[in-house]
Motif scaffolding. Structure first.
Motif, PDB file in Angstrom:
ATOM      1  N   GLU A  34      71.369   2.177  87.108  1.00  0.00           N
ATOM      2  CA  GLU A  34      70.107   2.183  87.856  1.00  0.00           C
ATOM      3  C   GLU A  34      69.081   3.099  87.200  1.00  0.00           C
ATOM      4  N   ILE A  35      69.548   4.261  86.729  1.00  0.00           N
ATOM      5  CA  ILE A  35      68.639   5.219  86.101  1.00  0.00           C
ATOM      6  C   ILE A  35      68.211   4.749  84.716  1.00  0.00           C
ATOM      7  N   PHE A  36      69.195   4.387  83.886  1.00  0.00           N
ATOM      8  CA  PHE A  36      68.902   4.034  82.506  1.00  0.00           C
ATOM      9  C   PHE A  36      68.012   2.802  82.379  1.00  0.00           C
ATOM     10  N   LEU A  37      68.215   1.833  83.264  1.00  0.00           N
ATOM     11  CA  LEU A  37      67.505   0.575  83.120  1.00  0.00           C
ATOM     12  C   LEU A  37      66.209   0.511  83.924  1.00  0.00           C
ATOM     13  N   ASN A  38      66.002   1.469  84.826  1.00  0.00           N
ATOM     14  CA  ASN A  38      64.806   1.419  85.661  1.00  0.00           C
ATOM     15  C   ASN A  38      63.821   2.556  85.385  1.00  0.00           C
ATOM     16  N   GLU A  39      64.306   3.661  84.819  1.00  0.00           N
ATOM     17  CA  GLU A  39      63.440   4.814  84.587  1.00  0.00           C
ATOM     18  C   GLU A  39      62.976   4.841  83.135  1.00  0.00           C
ATOM     19  N   SER A  40      61.665   4.907  82.923  1.00  0.00           N
ATOM     20  CA  SER A  40      61.146   4.972  81.559  1.00  0.00           C
ATOM     21  C   SER A  40      61.465   6.313  80.911  1.00  0.00           C
ATOM     22  N   ASN A  41      61.534   7.375  81.715  1.00  0.00           N
ATOM     23  CA  ASN A  41      61.873   8.703  81.193  1.00  0.00           C
ATOM     24  C   ASN A  41      63.339   9.029  81.506  1.00  0.00           C
ATOM     25  N   GLN A  43      65.758   9.909  79.795  1.00  0.00           N
ATOM     26  CA  GLN A  43      66.387  11.044  79.115  1.00  0.00           C
ATOM     27  C   GLN A  43      66.364  12.307  79.967  1.00  0.00           C
ATOM     28  N   SER A  44      65.355  12.423  80.832  1.00  0.00           N
ATOM     29  CA  SER A  44      65.285  13.594  81.696  1.00  0.00           C
ATOM     30  C   SER A  44      66.377  13.571  82.761  1.00  0.00           C
ATOM     31  N   TYR A  45      66.987  12.408  82.974  1.00  0.00           N
ATOM     32  CA  TYR A  45      68.072  12.273  83.945  1.00  0.00           C
ATOM     33  C   TYR A  45      69.446  12.279  83.273  1.00  0.00           C
ATOM     34  N   LEU A  46      69.480  12.367  81.937  1.00  0.00           N
ATOM     35  CA  LEU A  46      70.741  12.210  81.220  1.00  0.00           C
ATOM     36  C   LEU A  46      71.764  13.277  81.606  1.00  0.00           C
ATOM     37  N   GLY A  47      71.313  14.523  81.773  1.00  0.00           N
ATOM     38  CA  GLY A  47      72.234  15.581  82.182  1.00  0.00           C
ATOM     39  C   GLY A  47      72.871  15.284  83.522  1.00  0.00           C
ATOM     40  N   GLU A  48      72.061  14.775  84.446  1.00  0.00           N
ATOM     41  CA  GLU A  48      72.568  14.406  85.777  1.00  0.00           C
ATOM     42  C   GLU A  48      73.584  13.278  85.683  1.00  0.00           C
ATOM     43  N   VAL A  49      73.297  12.291  84.832  1.00  0.00           N
ATOM     44  CA  VAL A  49      74.213  11.164  84.657  1.00  0.00           C
ATOM     45  C   VAL A  49      75.539  11.624  84.063  1.00  0.00           C
ATOM     46  N   LEU A  50      75.478  12.476  83.037  1.00  0.00           N
ATOM     47  CA  LEU A  50      76.705  12.978  82.414  1.00  0.00           C
ATOM     48  C   LEU A  50      77.528  13.797  83.413  1.00  0.00           C
ATOM     49  N   ILE A 188      68.800   3.284  75.214  1.00  0.00           N
ATOM     50  CA  ILE A 188      68.300   3.823  73.948  1.00  0.00           C
ATOM     51  C   ILE A 188      67.586   2.734  73.163  1.00  0.00           C
ATOM     52  N   SER A 189      68.146   1.535  73.170  1.00  0.00           N
ATOM     53  CA  SER A 189      67.546   0.411  72.462  1.00  0.00           C
ATOM     54  C   SER A 189      66.183   0.070  73.047  1.00  0.00           C
ATOM     55  N   ARG A 190      66.087   0.066  74.367  1.00  0.00           N
ATOM     56  CA  ARG A 190      64.811  -0.241  75.013  1.00  0.00           C
ATOM     57  C   ARG A 190      63.754   0.802  74.669  1.00  0.00           C
ATOM     58  N   GLN A 191      64.164   2.072  74.666  1.00  0.00           N
ATOM     59  CA  GLN A 191      63.219   3.135  74.332  1.00  0.00           C
ATOM     60  C   GLN A 191      62.712   2.982  72.894  1.00  0.00           C
TER      61      GLN A 191
END
Length: 218
Positions: A34-41, A43-50, A188-191
């Motif tokens: 949900e985060i990776f595919l819907n949020e343009s930023n 990377q700012s959520y990556l720590g939370e996801v990990l 990453i590919s989308r970015q």
């Protein structure tokens, strides 16, 4: 009879724990999607996801490495993001903040496996002797390393370390983490695609110099 009842209860409890852990991993993967595919930023959520993935897998450390090459063309991996569980004293162990040199650390076999799209998982003690030193210094007992691909090219990997105990990974858990790696690769590919399109729109195609659109924007 009593012994049979006790063993049955233990087996049932084990199965319940495995199902709960699987469901937690799948939920963490869904949140990541949900985060990776819907949020343009994203990377700012990556720590939370990990952190979410680490807690769901009972991992003590989760990190993402991006492949690079040094001056002689040999493949290395640079730390892209990291999460460490509370209470894990990583300052007492070897550091991976400056990257991993596949050949130097004896991980040529890993390059072949990961670049072929396969995962590496299990106990450190079961690895070939030359692959154990770095992980032992990091305090790793068991692990899962899952490749990340960008447009069919091996970009890097996401790793899950257990330092407090060994975890016997089930196929369902490994498959769920494979999905998480694919979702991260898609983000990453989308970015990268968005950055390329933005560059093409704001620079001259022949000279690569900034064009009027970028000038007016600035």
């Amino acid at each position: 009879y009593l012994l049979q009842v006790v063993l049955t209860a233990i087996d049932r409890k084990k199965i319940e724990n495995e199902i709960r852990m699987r469901d937690e991993i799948l939920q963490a993967v869904n949140n990541a999607a949900e985060i990776f595919l819907n949020e343009s930023n994203w990377q700012s959520y990556l720590g939370e996801v990990l952190a979410t993935l680490g807690k769901a897998t009972r991992s003590d450390r989760v990190y993402v490495f991006e492949n690079t090459t040094n001056g002689d063309g040999k493949a290395n991996a640079q730390l892209f993001a990291e999460w460490v569980a509370d209470g894990i004293r990583i300052e007492k162990t070897a550091s991976v903040r400056y990257g991993i040199y596949y050949e130097k650390e004896g991980y040529q076999r890993w390059v072949k496996i990961l670049s072929a799209g396969e995962s590496i998982h299990g106990d450190v003690s079961n690895l070939p002797a030359k692959e154990q030193p770095l992980l032992s210094k990091l305090g790793v007992k068991s692990f899962v390393y899952m490749p990340i691909f960008i447009d069919h090219t091996w970009w890097g990997f996401i790793g899950f370390d257990q330092c407090e105990y060994k975890n016997k990974w089930t196929q369902v858990e490994v498959d769920a983490l494979r999905t998480a790696a694919k979702i991260l690769g898609a983000a990453i590919s989308r970015q990268a695609a968005e950055e390329k399109l933005t560059h093409l729109a704001t620079h001259d195609y022949l000279t690569d110099l900034p064009n009027r659109l970028l000038f007016e924007d600035r």
